[in-house]
Design a protein around this motif. Structure first.
Motif, short mmCIF file in Angstrom:
data_model
loop_
_atom_site.label_atom_id
_atom_site.label_comp_id
_atom_site.label_asym_id
_atom_site.label_seq_id
_atom_site.Cartn_x
_atom_site.Cartn_y
_atom_site.Cartn_z
N LEU A 152 0.87 -1.17 0.00
CA LEU A 152 0.00 0.00 0.00
C LEU A 152 0.91 1.22 0.00
CD1 LEU A 152 -2.70 1.54 0.33
CD2 LEU A 152 -2.46 1.22 2.82
N TYR A 153 0.84 2.03 -1.06
CA TYR A 153 1.70 3.21 -1.20
C TYR A 153 0.94 4.43 -0.71
CZ TYR A 153 4.15 -0.03 -4.29
OH TYR A 153 4.81 -1.12 -4.82
N LEU A 154 1.55 5.18 0.19
CA LEU A 154 0.91 6.36 0.76
C LEU A 154 1.51 7.62 0.15
CD1 LEU A 154 0.71 5.44 4.55
CD2 LEU A 154 -0.96 4.99 2.73
N ILE A 155 0.62 8.49 -0.36
CA ILE A 155 1.01 9.75 -0.99
C ILE A 155 0.35 10.88 -0.23
CG2 ILE A 155 0.96 11.09 -3.13
CD1 ILE A 155 0.52 8.43 -4.63
N GLY A 156 1.09 11.95 -0.01
CA GLY A 156 0.50 13.12 0.65
C GLY A 156 1.31 13.58 1.84
N GLY A 157 1.28 14.89 2.07
CA GLY A 157 2.11 15.48 3.13
C GLY A 157 1.77 14.99 4.53
N ALA A 158 0.50 14.75 4.80
CA ALA A 158 0.11 14.31 6.15
C ALA A 158 0.73 12.96 6.47
CB ALA A 158 -1.41 14.24 6.27
N TRP A 159 0.65 12.02 5.53
CA TRP A 159 1.20 10.70 5.78
C TRP A 159 2.73 10.72 5.80
CZ3 TRP A 159 -3.03 8.07 2.37
CH2 TRP A 159 -4.11 7.72 3.20
N ARG A 160 3.34 11.59 5.01
CA ARG A 160 4.81 11.72 5.08
C ARG A 160 5.23 12.22 6.45
NH1 ARG A 160 4.17 13.75 -0.18
NH2 ARG A 160 4.41 15.90 0.53
#
Length: 511
Positions: free
Chosen positions: A213-221
């Protein structure tokens, strides 16, 4: 003011107008690889009031307009081609968005057209693929007002984008403007709402079972960055940072539960970003529970990179960004630029003799990447060159590597410069590579060093030499008319490589 672009690359500017932030990123493009060379973000909160009012935030509109005026001026000064825009949920959903878009046009001259939810999902997935060419599974891109879920299929030439779905599950859309209120009742209602939206897309979620599962986005980073700090993870880079499902769920529960106050006040984090993290953690927990992925992988690439990826040709996209990234990293060193491919051919007979590092296909890919970088660091002081090269490669802006692969590549280049000195960051090495993998990096480094020493770093002379193994003997053959190239130092390097491979060695002159 216009300025001439580099003949082997070009610069492009991308403006991402999201519900929470407005950002300008300028990329240098080199084949299938592109590197961000300037990155500026304004946390405007354009979609902050969208849930409660259906309209854009007045403060957000002012901040966004100021940012766009500044970004346009920067682009003009740098002589960039027309900016590429990605306007997402806030500008496609707010009732006053059309009026605001007309105002932007009248005051800045920019013609902005919001992209659809499905197109945003597709572009985000393309951005992910630009950094993860081997991607396979589900990608989840979390913005301020929406969540895009995309199925990515690994292909023979390039990964492709499958089914896409945009859901109103961004923190501003689901929670409204006050994101700091995470009472037990609020959490319960949020979980019910998330589960209700996801229930309509079971077939899409099922495609991610047992896959990354690849997470994209500033919050998850930012959540991942906090996890690195809390766990003492030694390699502080987020691209391809990987967690197990168990680790992800444990961290998510902490972030929206007992660690919520710590998250809100995390050192160095802006309050407008920090307040979105507990909800983002709650959403992550539910996604992991519903999808049951094999692992969770953080991606620093998303919509902006997807806009660039979408703009380059298909033939460019089908190139491995790792190789183009290594070539781009080695630009300016004529020896390195011309030496990598012949060196790959030179060490190719050694590859079957090496133990497995990760898997045969990916191992060969990393060995080639090491050859493409061989010879970098010519301007560095020789007493510190090996350590400086190690650090540079470890954090090099190249795509297509997981953390263990990145560390292995850096160690190969380090060992191509020194066989005896201690690695500069043993904690990183020991955390991500087994002792056997460390030994194999030394073997690859010794093979690269042999190629450099035997030829004086000349690609033309590499074709005069041949490496081969027969009956446990590693033999370096040289064309008879080039026998003057053989020296004690060359013999020493052959012997060194053979010793690492637990083999005998010989040198021969061939007709």
């Amino acid at each position: 003011m216009n300025r001439k672009k580099n003949a082997i690359g070009r610069e492009v500017g991308v403006v991402d107008i999201g519900s929470n932030s407005v950002r300008l990123v300028i990329y240098e493009v080199f084949g299938s690889h592109f590197t961000a060379i300037y990155n500026e973000k304004i946390l405007a909160g354009l979609g902050r009031a969208l849930k409660s009012t259906g309209r854009l935030s007045e403060e957000g509109k002012d901040l966004t307009l100021q940012a766009l005026s500044r970004f346009t001026r920067i682009a003009r000064a740098r002589g960039l081609p027309p900016l590429i825009f990605g306007a997402t949920a806030a500008l496609r959903e707010a009732e006053d968005a059309p009026q605001y878009i007309r105002k932007i046009k009248s005051e800045t001259g920019l013609a902005i057209e919001p992209i659809s939810g499905d197109e945003e999902a597709r572009l985000s997935a393309m951005g992910l693929i630009s950094m993860h060419p081997r991607a396979s599974g589900l990608a989840a891109d979390l913005g301020g007002a929406s969540l895009e879920i995309v199925h990515i299929k690994r292909g023979e030439k390039e990964a492709s984008v499958g089914k896409c779905q945009s859901l109103p599950l961004g923190p501003f859309d689901l929670m409204g403007g006050n994101l700091t209120d995470m009472s037990v009742d609020i959490i319960r209602k949020a979980k019910e709402a998330i589960a209700e939206h996801l229930a309509d897309h079971k077939s899409l979620l099922k495609k991610g079972k047992g896959e990354p599962l690849y997470l994209i986005g500033g919050a998850w980073r930012n959540l991942a960055s906090i996890h690195q700090s809390r766990s003492g993870y030694p390699l502080r880079t987020l691209q391809s940072y990987t967690l197990s499902p168990k680790q992800a769920i444990k961290h998510a529960r902490w972030a929206y539960g007992q660690g919520r106050d710590a998250v809100f006040n995390w050192p160095g984090m802006r309050s407008r970003r920090a307040e979105t993290l507990p909800y983002s953690a709650l959403l992550l927990e539910i996604l992991v529970d519903k999808i049951k992925p094999s692992e969770i992988v953080i991606s620093q690439a998303g919509l902006r990179e997807g806009l660039v990826q979408n703009a380059i040709s298909q033939s460019q996209r089908q190139r491995d960004p790792l190789f183009d990234g290594c070539r781009a990293f080695a630009k300016g060193s004529l020896q390195t630029e011309n030496f990598g491919r012949p060196l790959t051919r030179f060490i190719d007979p050694v590859i079957p003799l090496l133990p497995k590092v990760f898997n045969p296909v990916d191992d060969k890919r990393i060995f080639e990447a090491a050859c493409l970088m061989a010879g970098i660091g010519k301007d560095l002081h020789p007493d510190y060159r090996a350590e400086a090269i190690f650090a540079a490669v470890l954090y090099a802006p190249v795509a297509g590597l997981y953390h263990a692969e990145r560390v292995f590549l850096a160690l190969c280049l380090f060992r191509s410069n020194t066989a005896s000195r201690e690695v500069p960051t043993p904690d990183i090495i020991d955390a991500l590579l087994t002792p056997e993998q460390q030994e194999i990096a030394g073997m690859v480094g010794a093979a690269i060093r042999l190629g450099i020493v035997a030829t004086g770093g000349s690609s033309e002379l590499l074709d005069c030499f041949t490496l081969e193994e027969k009956d446990g003997v590693l033999t370096l053959s040289v064309d008879l008319e080039e026998k003057a190239l053989l020296t004690e130092q060359v013999e020493f390097r052959v012997k060194k490589l053979a010793s690492k491979l637990s083999m005998k060695f010989s040198i021969s002159k061939s007709e």
